[in-house]
Design an enzyme around this catalytic site. Sequence first.
Site, PDB file in Angstrom:
ATOM      1  N   ALA A 255       0.822  -1.220   0.000  1.00  9.63           N
ATOM      2  CA  ALA A 255       0.000   0.000   0.000  1.00  9.63           C
ATOM      3  C   ALA A 255       0.851   1.263   0.000  1.00  9.63           C
ATOM      4  O   ALA A 255       0.359   2.341   0.304  1.00  9.63           O
ATOM      5  CB  ALA A 255      -0.935  -0.013   1.205  1.00  9.63           C
TER       6      ALA A 255
ATOM      7  N   ASN B 201      -2.385  -7.338  -2.894  1.00  7.24           N
ATOM      8  CA  ASN B 201      -2.021  -6.458  -4.010  1.00  7.24           C
ATOM      9  C   ASN B 201      -0.517  -6.448  -4.299  1.00  7.24           C
ATOM     10  O   ASN B 201      -0.110  -6.263  -5.442  1.00  7.24           O
ATOM     11  CB  ASN B 201      -2.493  -5.029  -3.689  1.00  7.24           C
ATOM     12  CG  ASN B 201      -1.828  -3.998  -4.576  1.00  7.24           C
ATOM     13  OD1 ASN B 201      -2.201  -3.813  -5.721  1.00  7.24           O
ATOM     14  ND2 ASN B 201      -0.796  -3.344  -4.043  1.00  7.24           N
TER      15      ASN B 201
ATOM     16  N   TYR C 148       6.194 -12.723 -15.801  1.00 14.06           N
ATOM     17  CA  TYR C 148       5.183 -11.971 -15.031  1.00 14.06           C
ATOM     18  C   TYR C 148       3.807 -12.557 -15.323  1.00 14.06           C
ATOM     19  O   TYR C 148       3.024 -12.824 -14.404  1.00 14.06           O
ATOM     20  CB  TYR C 148       5.243 -10.491 -15.425  1.00 14.06           C
ATOM     21  CG  TYR C 148       4.134  -9.666 -14.827  1.00 14.06           C
ATOM     22  CD1 TYR C 148       4.155  -9.293 -13.487  1.00 14.06           C
ATOM     23  CD2 TYR C 148       3.045  -9.257 -15.608  1.00 14.06           C
ATOM     24  CE1 TYR C 148       3.127  -8.537 -12.928  1.00 14.06           C
ATOM     25  CE2 TYR C 148       2.017  -8.506 -15.067  1.00 14.06           C
ATOM     26  CZ  TYR C 148       2.065  -8.142 -13.726  1.00 14.06           C
ATOM     27  OH  TYR C 148       1.039  -7.405 -13.183  1.00 14.06           O
ATOM     28  N   ALA C 149       3.516 -12.768 -16.618  1.00 20.54           N
ATOM     29  CA  ALA C 149       2.208 -13.316 -17.011  1.00 20.54           C
ATOM     30  C   ALA C 149       1.988 -14.685 -16.370  1.00 20.54           C
ATOM     31  O   ALA C 149       0.888 -14.988 -15.885  1.00 20.54           O
ATOM     32  CB  ALA C 149       2.124 -13.415 -18.534  1.00 20.54           C
ATOM     33  N   ALA C 150       3.029 -15.508 -16.355  1.00 18.96           N
ATOM     34  CA  ALA C 150       2.901 -16.852 -15.763  1.00 18.96           C
ATOM     35  C   ALA C 150       2.608 -16.765 -14.268  1.00 18.96           C
ATOM     36  O   ALA C 150       1.783 -17.520 -13.736  1.00 18.96           O
ATOM     37  CB  ALA C 150       4.179 -17.648 -16.003  1.00 18.96           C
TER      38      ALA C 150
ATOM     39  N   SER D  67      -3.991  -9.702 -13.174  1.00 25.16           N
ATOM     40  CA  SER D  67      -3.569  -8.874 -14.309  1.00 25.16           C
ATOM     41  C   SER D  67      -4.118  -9.471 -15.590  1.00 25.16           C
ATOM     42  O   SER D  67      -4.232 -10.702 -15.716  1.00 25.16           O
ATOM     43  CB  SER D  67      -2.042  -8.827 -14.392  1.00 25.16           C
ATOM     44  OG  SER D  67      -1.653  -8.186 -15.590  1.00 25.16           O
TER      45      SER D  67
ATOM     46  N   LYS E 139       1.057 -14.383 -12.719  1.00 27.01           N
ATOM     47  CA  LYS E 139      -0.320 -13.920 -12.532  1.00 27.01           C
ATOM     48  C   LYS E 139      -1.316 -14.997 -12.976  1.00 27.01           C
ATOM     49  O   LYS E 139      -2.402 -15.115 -12.407  1.00 27.01           O
ATOM     50  CB  LYS E 139      -0.542 -12.612 -13.299  1.00 27.01           C
ATOM     51  CG  LYS E 139       0.167 -11.417 -12.680  1.00 27.01           C
ATOM     52  CD  LYS E 139      -0.401 -11.099 -11.299  1.00 27.01           C
ATOM     53  CE  LYS E 139       0.214  -9.861 -10.681  1.00 27.01           C
ATOM     54  NZ  LYS E 139      -0.389  -9.502  -9.380  1.00 27.01           N
TER      55      LYS E 139
HETATM   56  N1  LIG Z   1       0.171  -1.004 -12.752  1.00 34.56           N
HETATM   57  C1  LIG Z   1      -0.454  -1.757 -13.634  1.00 34.56           C
HETATM   58  O1  LIG Z   1      -0.665  -1.374 -14.811  1.00 34.56           O
HETATM   59  C2  LIG Z   1      -0.971  -3.121 -13.235  1.00 34.56           C
HETATM   60  C3  LIG Z   1      -1.759  -3.832 -14.135  1.00 34.56           C
HETATM   61  C4  LIG Z   1      -2.261  -5.072 -13.753  1.00 34.56           C
HETATM   62  C5  LIG Z   1      -1.961  -5.582 -12.506  1.00 34.56           C
HETATM   63  N2  LIG Z   1      -1.176  -4.893 -11.667  1.00 34.56           N
HETATM   64  C6  LIG Z   1      -0.889  -5.493 -10.362  1.00 34.56           C
HETATM   65  O2  LIG Z   1      -1.317  -4.594  -9.377  1.00 34.56           O
HETATM   66  C7  LIG Z   1      -0.490  -4.715  -8.227  1.00 34.56           C
HETATM   67  C8  LIG Z   1       0.077  -3.359  -7.869  1.00 34.56           C
HETATM   68  O3  LIG Z   1       0.761  -2.835  -8.985  1.00 34.56           O
HETATM   69  P1  LIG Z   1       1.264  -1.325  -9.033  1.00 34.56           P
HETATM   70  O4  LIG Z   1       1.530  -1.002 -10.456  1.00 34.56           O
HETATM   71  O5  LIG Z   1       0.373  -0.449  -8.229  1.00 34.56           O
HETATM   72  O6  LIG Z   1       2.681  -1.529  -8.335  1.00 34.56           O
HETATM   73  P2  LIG Z   1       3.655  -0.567  -7.514  1.00 34.56           P
HETATM   74  O7  LIG Z   1       3.199   0.865  -7.545  1.00 34.56           O
HETATM   75  O8  LIG Z   1       5.022  -0.904  -7.982  1.00 34.56           O
HETATM   76  O9  LIG Z   1       3.440  -1.098  -6.028  1.00 34.56           O
HETATM   77  C9  LIG Z   1       3.814  -2.387  -5.675  1.00 34.56           C
HETATM   78  C10 LIG Z   1       3.594  -2.546  -4.190  1.00 34.56           C
HETATM   79  O10 LIG Z   1       3.991  -3.869  -3.848  1.00 34.56           O
HETATM   80  C11 LIG Z   1       4.864  -3.792  -2.732  1.00 34.56           C
HETATM   81  N3  LIG Z   1       5.836  -4.875  -2.771  1.00 34.56           N
HETATM   82  C12 LIG Z   1       6.720  -5.201  -3.749  1.00 34.56           C
HETATM   83  N4  LIG Z   1       7.451  -6.261  -3.400  1.00 34.56           N
HETATM   84  C13 LIG Z   1       7.013  -6.634  -2.163  1.00 34.56           C
HETATM   85  C14 LIG Z   1       7.365  -7.663  -1.255  1.00 34.56           C
HETATM   86  N5  LIG Z   1       8.358  -8.540  -1.514  1.00 34.56           N
HETATM   87  N6  LIG Z   1       6.717  -7.755  -0.075  1.00 34.56           N
HETATM   88  C15 LIG Z   1       5.743  -6.875   0.234  1.00 34.56           C
HETATM   89  N7  LIG Z   1       5.344  -5.867  -0.581  1.00 34.56           N
HETATM   90  C16 LIG Z   1       5.989  -5.754  -1.760  1.00 34.56           C
HETATM   91  C17 LIG Z   1       5.507  -2.423  -2.800  1.00 34.56           C
HETATM   92  O11 LIG Z   1       5.799  -2.003  -1.485  1.00 34.56           O
HETATM   93  P3  LIG Z   1       7.255  -1.548  -0.954  1.00 34.56           P
HETATM   94  O12 LIG Z   1       8.153  -1.371  -2.156  1.00 34.56           O
HETATM   95  O13 LIG Z   1       6.983  -0.264  -0.214  1.00 34.56           O
HETATM   96  O14 LIG Z   1       7.655  -2.659  -0.069  1.00 34.56           O
HETATM   97  C18 LIG Z   1       4.401  -1.563  -3.381  1.00 34.56           C
HETATM   98  O15 LIG Z   1       3.586  -1.014  -2.366  1.00 34.56           O
HETATM   99  C19 LIG Z   1       0.569  -5.755  -8.568  1.00 34.56           C
HETATM  100  O16 LIG Z   1       0.161  -7.018  -8.078  1.00 34.56           O
HETATM  101  C20 LIG Z   1       0.581  -5.746 -10.088  1.00 34.56           C
HETATM  102  O17 LIG Z   1       1.017  -6.972 -10.621  1.00 34.56           O
HETATM  103  C21 LIG Z   1      -0.674  -3.686 -12.002  1.00 34.56           C
END
Ligand SMILES: NC(=O)c1ccc[n+]([C@@H]2O[C@H](COP(=O)([O-])OP(=O)(O)OC[C@H]3O[C@@H](n4cnc5c(N)ncnc54)[C@H](OP(=O)(O)O)[C@@H]3O)[C@@H](O)[C@H]2O)c1
Length: 163
Positions: free
Chosen positions: A23, A89, A154-156, A141, A158
């Site tokens: 978050a 998330n 990444y796709a795999a 995703s 998800k």
């Molecule tokens: N952005 C897109 O277009 C998109 C599209 C489809 C799906 N998604 C999915 O939506 C989700 C969020 O994506 P986002 O783009 O908002 O990503 P983001 O802004 O990069 O945020 C990712 C979050 O995950 C946390 N994180 C990463 N590695 C972690 C770990 N080992 N343990 C605990 N927390 C961890 C980070 O927290 P800290 O770095 O502060 O620890 C950060 O708060 C993901 O699951 C992503 O696959 C995103």
Amino acid sequence: MREGPSFVTAAPSASRTVLVTGASSGIGQATARLFAERGARVFGTSRRALGDDGGVEMVQLDIRSEESVRQCVDRVLDRAGGIDVLVNNAGVMHEGFAEETALTDAQAVFDVNFFGTVRVTHAVLPGMRARRQGHVINVGSLAAWVGEPGEGLYAASKAALAR
Ligand SMILES: NC(=O)c1ccc[n+]([C@@H]2O[C@H](COP(=O)([O-])OP(=O)(O)OC[C@H]3O[C@@H](n4cnc5c(N)ncnc54)[C@H](OP(=O)(O)O)[C@@H]3O)[C@@H](O)[C@H]2O)c1
């Protein structure tokens, strides 16, 4: 704007506790803030020690570590007594062709996106079962269904989550 699920749009309820992993930015931060605006008690997580974000109480969590998951969930349960909604998330993007990606890097993607989600769910579900209520939301995703070149791992990860 499209209405969200009832547990997001429901009238403010101090009894509803939500845990949103990842978050500190992006979708997780927006989701945590929305739940807080709607009156829920919200816990958000980051690997870093961050101060509370408005109405979101921040807790440290690295979903790659069982110990970290246990400590985070225990902390939320100590403070709130239960978790009504878990939003899995936290996730990482990975770009690179599978052929050119080291196995350790591939495993690292799955360790967060798939196994990390399983770890947190394992820790939260017993409490939900005991209270006979709860929602678990996994942030997936489109990549799980329509993979792009260079995003195969990444796709795999998800797709594994989606099954
Ligand atoms: N952005 C897109 O277009 C998109 C599209 C489809 C799906 N998604 C999915 O939506 C989700 C969020 O994506 P986002 O783009 O908002 O990503 P983001 O802004 O990069 O945020 C990712 C979050 O995950 C946390 N994180 C990463 N590695 C972690 C770990 N080992 N343990 C605990 N927390 C961890 C980070 O927290 P800290 O770095 O502060 O620890 C950060 O708060 C993901 O699951 C992503 O696959 C995103």
